[in-house]
Design a protein around this motif. Structure first.
Motif, mmCIF file in Angstrom:
data_model
loop_
_atom_site.group_PDB
_atom_site.id
_atom_site.type_symbol
_atom_site.label_atom_id
_atom_site.label_comp_id
_atom_site.label_asym_id
_atom_site.label_seq_id
_atom_site.Cartn_x
_atom_site.Cartn_y
_atom_site.Cartn_z
ATOM 1 N N TRP A 113 0.974 -1.226 -0.025
ATOM 2 C CA TRP A 113 -0.015 -0.078 -0.018
ATOM 3 C C TRP A 113 0.787 1.205 -0.023
ATOM 4 N N ARG A 114 2.257 1.083 0.292
ATOM 5 C CA ARG A 114 2.849 2.342 0.111
ATOM 6 C C ARG A 114 2.862 3.168 -1.188
ATOM 7 N N VAL A 115 2.542 2.434 -2.161
ATOM 8 C CA VAL A 115 2.438 3.053 -3.208
ATOM 9 C C VAL A 115 1.425 4.353 -3.438
ATOM 10 N N LEU A 116 0.511 4.224 -2.498
ATOM 11 C CA LEU A 116 -0.524 5.530 -2.391
ATOM 12 C C LEU A 116 0.174 6.822 -2.279
ATOM 13 N N ARG A 117 1.354 6.772 -1.688
ATOM 14 C CA ARG A 117 2.229 7.861 -1.441
ATOM 15 C C ARG A 117 3.086 8.463 -2.485
ATOM 16 N N SER A 118 3.385 7.597 -3.394
ATOM 17 C CA SER A 118 4.322 7.847 -4.464
ATOM 18 C C SER A 118 3.736 8.617 -5.639
#
Length: 178
Positions: free
Chosen positions: A173-178
């Motif tokens: 889910w870190r991709v949300l911030r990229s």
């Protein structure tokens, strides 16, 4: 039942929740259709075992656990330009499983994307949301010439039925911030 829409333990026509969005949102997280607890509470990701709110708070560096107050959780999402909605406006279903959804009716995404032009990325909260979007929404968007520039990605479901660990979900889910 008090405090929300009653959801009987039989197949019934269910109505989804309204979108949580403002004009500053650049990210849209789409579920398929809220589960029984969420519909009863009239809250996105209302099942306390669902990882969504904990993931969101962790991703955006909150020092505390997600607020117990739903409106504060919504404000947190909006403060970080994250909108919430579901692919379906309504469906027939007994229980909470996506596999049991029948007679789906999609939300009005052409009007939604026209009303919120700052949205750039759509993240599907699980594969069922993505499948429903591709089947019921993309043909309508294409026919109306809307949403062609949106970037879409599928993330593992935050549902307690998806049994991978919180840490594994967080990594994806870190991709949300990229």
């Amino acid at each position: 039942m008090e405090g929300g829409a009653a959801v009987p333990d039989r197949v019934t026509r269910l109505q989804g929740l309204p979108p949580v969005v403002d004009r500053s949102c650049t990210v849209l997280v789409l579920g398929s259709m809220p589960g029984v607890q969420s519909l009863y509470k009239q809250e996105y990701y209302g099942n306390p075992r669902n990882h969504f709110w904990r993931l969101l708070y962790t991703l955006y560096g909150a020092d505390a656990e997600p607020s117990d107050i739903y409106e504060e959780r919504l404000e947190f999402a909006l403060r970080h330009h994250v909108a919430l909605w579901d692919v379906l406006a309504s469906c027939e279903r007994k229980g909470s499983l996506d596999a049991d959804i029948r007679q789906p009716e999609a939300n009005d995404f052409p009007a939604f994307f026209q009303a919120y032009p700052a949205l750039q990325r759509v993240f599907f909260n699980g594969q069922a949301a993505e499948r429903m979007y591709r089947k019921h929404v993309i043909p309508v968007l294409r026919a109306q010439g809307v949403g062609a520039k949106l970037r879409c990605a599928t993330l593992p479901s935050t549902s307690p039925a998806r049994t991978i660990s919180f840490e594994a979900k967080l990594a994806m889910w870190r991709v949300l911030r990229s």
